[in-house]
Design an enzyme around this catalytic site. Sequence first.
Site, PDB file in Angstrom:
ATOM      1  N   ALA A  27      -6.348 -13.828   2.673  1.00 17.05           N
ATOM      2  CA  ALA A  27      -5.181 -14.610   2.252  1.00 17.05           C
ATOM      3  C   ALA A  27      -4.632 -14.052   0.944  1.00 17.05           C
ATOM      4  O   ALA A  27      -5.097 -13.015   0.459  1.00 17.05           O
ATOM      5  CB  ALA A  27      -5.574 -16.067   2.079  1.00 17.05           C
ATOM      6  N   ASN A  28      -3.636 -14.702   0.369  1.00 14.65           N
ATOM      7  CA  ASN A  28      -3.106 -14.328  -0.946  1.00 14.65           C
ATOM      8  C   ASN A  28      -2.759 -15.595  -1.715  1.00 14.65           C
ATOM      9  O   ASN A  28      -2.927 -16.703  -1.218  1.00 14.65           O
ATOM     10  CB  ASN A  28      -1.902 -13.380  -0.802  1.00 14.65           C
ATOM     11  CG  ASN A  28      -0.758 -14.042  -0.064  1.00 14.65           C
ATOM     12  OD1 ASN A  28      -0.192 -15.024  -0.527  1.00 14.65           O
ATOM     13  ND2 ASN A  28      -0.424 -13.519   1.114  1.00 14.65           N
ATOM     14  N   ARG A  29      -2.294 -15.423  -2.950  1.00 18.17           N
ATOM     15  CA  ARG A  29      -2.136 -16.554  -3.871  1.00 18.17           C
ATOM     16  C   ARG A  29      -0.812 -17.298  -3.754  1.00 18.17           C
ATOM     17  O   ARG A  29      -0.500 -18.142  -4.583  1.00 18.17           O
ATOM     18  CB  ARG A  29      -2.288 -16.070  -5.312  1.00 18.17           C
ATOM     19  CG  ARG A  29      -3.648 -15.503  -5.610  1.00 18.17           C
ATOM     20  CD  ARG A  29      -3.799 -15.194  -7.091  1.00 18.17           C
ATOM     21  NE  ARG A  29      -5.023 -14.460  -7.357  1.00 18.17           N
ATOM     22  CZ  ARG A  29      -6.237 -15.027  -7.385  1.00 18.17           C
ATOM     23  NH1 ARG A  29      -6.364 -16.329  -7.210  1.00 18.17           N
ATOM     24  NH2 ARG A  29      -7.301 -14.284  -7.610  1.00 18.17           N
TER      25      ARG A  29
END
Length: 215
Positions: A27-29
Site C-alpha cells: 500500500a502507500n500513505r
Amino acid sequence: TGALAGKHMLVTAGPTHEPIDPVRYIANRSSGKQGFAIAAAAARMGARVTLVAGPVTLPTPPGVTRVDVESAREMAAAVAAALPADVAVMVAAVADWRVATEAGQKLKKDGSGAVPPLHLTENPDILARLGASPERPRLLVGFAAETENVVTHAKAKLARKGADWIVANDVSGDVMGGHLNAVHIVRAEGVESLPEMPKDAVAAALVERIADALS
Ligand code: C5P
C-alpha cells in the site's frame, strides 16, 4: 452555484492495496483527503459525481456516488464502468506495481530462514488508458505526487498520459495524510502555482477552474 449542473465528473481517490496473500498487501500513505474534497466541491457545484475510492476511512461526501475498490485493477474496471464522463480527475495514488502471483494461502515461514521472493509486475495506468481511450472525457486532469523537480516531472507527465492538466504536488513533507497542500496546475499553456492551503480550498480552486474550462 450550479456551474457544473448537468456535468458528470469522475474522481479517483485514495491508495490501492495490492494483495500479496489473503492477509497481506502492498500500500502507500495516501489518505484520500484531496480526492474526496474535490468530489465534495464538484457535488456542491451541481455536478453528478462518481467517486472511485481505494481503501480509506473517510465519509462519502453529500450527493456523491461512491464505488469502493481495493486494487489498481479493480479501480481500472470501476473507472471504465463509470464512463462516459465530461471530466475525470484522477487523484488516486495508484500502486505502480502489484505482486505478479497472489498466493492463495497465507505465506508461511518454513523454519529454514528462506525468504519468499516478491515478484512485481506493472499495474495498468488508469489515467494513461483514459487519455488514449475513445471515451476520453473532454477534460482529463491527473495528479503528480513528486518529491523533487515537481513541475518538470509534471510537464513530462502531461504528454505521456494524454492529460489536459496535471496538478503537481510536492509530497516530500507531510502532504500525504495531512490537511494542507500546495499545488501547481500544469497545462500546455503554462503553470499556475497556488500557495499552500487546506485541501478543501485546493479542491474549491481546482473545481472552479474546471467549471470555467467546461463552460
Ligand atoms: O505516473 P504517476 O503515478 O506519477 O502518475 C500519477 C497520475 O496518474 C495520477 O493522476 C494517478 O491517479 C494516475 N495513475 C493512474 N494509474 C496508475 C498510475 C497512476 O491512474 N497505474
